[in-house]
Design an enzyme around this catalytic site. Structure first.
Site, PDB file in Angstrom:
ATOM      1  N   LYS A  14       0.831  -1.210   0.000  1.00  0.00           N
ATOM      2  CA  LYS A  14       0.000   0.000   0.000  1.00  0.00           C
ATOM      3  C   LYS A  14       0.866   1.262   0.000  1.00  0.00           C
ATOM      4  O   LYS A  14       0.605   2.183  -0.758  1.00  0.00           O
ATOM      5  CB  LYS A  14      -0.905   0.049   1.249  1.00  0.00           C
ATOM      6  N   ARG A 128      11.585  -6.425   5.070  1.00  0.00           N
ATOM      7  CA  ARG A 128      11.394  -5.013   4.712  1.00  0.00           C
ATOM      8  C   ARG A 128      12.361  -4.123   5.504  1.00  0.00           C
ATOM      9  O   ARG A 128      12.499  -4.264   6.708  1.00  0.00           O
ATOM     10  CB  ARG A 128       9.955  -4.622   5.034  1.00  0.00           C
TER      11      ARG A 128
HETATM   12  P1  AMP Z   1       1.097   0.471   9.079  1.00  0.00           P
HETATM   13  O1  AMP Z   1       2.263   1.381   8.955  1.00  0.00           O
HETATM   14  O2  AMP Z   1      -0.049   0.872   8.180  1.00  0.00           O
HETATM   15  O3  AMP Z   1       1.450  -0.982   8.955  1.00  0.00           O
HETATM   16  O4  AMP Z   1       0.517   0.671  10.573  1.00  0.00           O
HETATM   17  C1  AMP Z   1       1.342   0.373  11.695  1.00  0.00           C
HETATM   18  C2  AMP Z   1       0.474   0.189  12.926  1.00  0.00           C
HETATM   19  O5  AMP Z   1      -0.250   1.419  13.210  1.00  0.00           O
HETATM   20  C3  AMP Z   1      -0.603  -0.883  12.807  1.00  0.00           C
HETATM   21  O6  AMP Z   1      -0.096  -2.172  13.083  1.00  0.00           O
HETATM   22  C4  AMP Z   1      -1.599  -0.391  13.880  1.00  0.00           C
HETATM   23  O7  AMP Z   1      -1.110  -0.673  15.180  1.00  0.00           O
HETATM   24  C5  AMP Z   1      -1.551   1.120  13.700  1.00  0.00           C
HETATM   25  N1  AMP Z   1      -2.529   1.588  12.686  1.00  0.00           N
HETATM   26  C6  AMP Z   1      -2.246   2.093  11.448  1.00  0.00           C
HETATM   27  N2  AMP Z   1      -3.380   2.438  10.810  1.00  0.00           N
HETATM   28  C7  AMP Z   1      -4.397   2.135  11.639  1.00  0.00           C
HETATM   29  C8  AMP Z   1      -5.817   2.237  11.544  1.00  0.00           C
HETATM   30  N3  AMP Z   1      -6.414   2.719  10.440  1.00  0.00           N
HETATM   31  N4  AMP Z   1      -6.558   1.826  12.604  1.00  0.00           N
HETATM   32  C9  AMP Z   1      -5.984   1.364  13.723  1.00  0.00           C
HETATM   33  N5  AMP Z   1      -4.658   1.209  13.882  1.00  0.00           N
HETATM   34  C10 AMP Z   1      -3.862   1.600  12.846  1.00  0.00           C
END
Ligand code: AMP
Length: 219
Positions: A14, A128
């Site tokens: 993404k 990663r």
């Molecule tokens: P990401 O960088 O998108 O993988 O997000 C890292 C972490 O941030 C996730 O594992 C969640 O703990 C938190 N997080 C990111 N986006 C969301 C969301 N939309 N809702 C809830 N937690 C989120």
């Protein structure tokens, strides 16, 4: 305001694709995970609270997440449009986004699901590496030219704390079911498209851009 949503499990690509789209379309890349990590790095009370969830691979509660996103959506650099990356991740977040956009007289134009099988996700996440400026590498599929150094700025690459194998498994276990609610939400609205996220990065980008240009719907 043009609004696109990139959906997919952690590791589906993404962030990589959102950067391409934001650049091609001249709109803002809004990644909820990056916003949380910035709050954590800044040591704010909000960041301290969010960290307790990120460290466990759990989702941050909807109320906190939605508030953060809606605030960000009001800022001037979001007014031309936004490509969301990592948000919405639950059914209630998808509904809250619809409501916030309706107030601005707009809606999600396309929700694009990057489809990647789970075993491939575990492999990708554990290999990663990131540069502090946000460039993303994968030691197997997309390695830097010099091991451990960013191609763009030479900075030392680091691994995200939650890309450790135990947390990767927790993230996938806890985050997939709510994600499917979001997929259903957009499928019901008729604006969901599914793209094969196992293809090479430029092929995925080309599929997404083709979809946006012709307004084609694949799911
Ligand atoms: P990401 O960088 O998108 O993988 O997000 C890292 C972490 O941030 C996730 O594992 C969640 O703990 C938190 N997080 C990111 N986006 C969301 C969301 N939309 N809702 C809830 N937690 C989120």
């Amino acid at each position: 305001m043009r609004v696109l949503v990139l959906l997919g499990p952690p590791g589906a690509g993404k962030g990589t694709q959102a950067k391409v789209l934001a650049h091609e379309l001249g709109i803002l890349h809004l990644a909820s995970g990056d916003l949380f990590r910035a709050e954590i790095a800044a040591g704010t009370p909000f960041g301290r609270e969010a960290k307790t969830y990120l460290d466990r691979g759990a989702l941050v509660p909807d109320e906190l997440t939605v508030r953060m996103i809606v605030d960000r959506l009001s800022q001037p650099d979001a007014q031309a449009g936004v490509v969301f990356d990592g948000f919405p991740r639950t059914g209630p977040q998808a509904e809250a986004l619809d409501a916030a956009l309706a107030k601005r007289g707009t809606r999600v134009e396309h929700a694009i699901y990057l489809d990647v099988p789970t075993e491939e996700l575990v492999r990708r996440l554990s290999s990663r590496w990131l540069c502090p400026e946000g460039h993303v590498y994968n030691t197997m599929a997309n390695p830097p030219r010099v091991p451990g150094e960013c191609d763009h700025d030479g900075k030392k690459l680091i691994q995200r704390d939650d890309d450790r194998p135990e947390t990767v498994r927790a993230r996938l276990a806890q985050q997939l079911a709510p994600l499917y609610e979001v997929v259903d939400h957009y499928r019901e609205q008729g604006n969901l498209s599914v793209i094969d996220g196992t293809q090479p990065i430029p092929a995925v980008s080309a599929d997404i851009l083709r979809l946006l240009r012709v307004g084609d719907r694949a799911a």
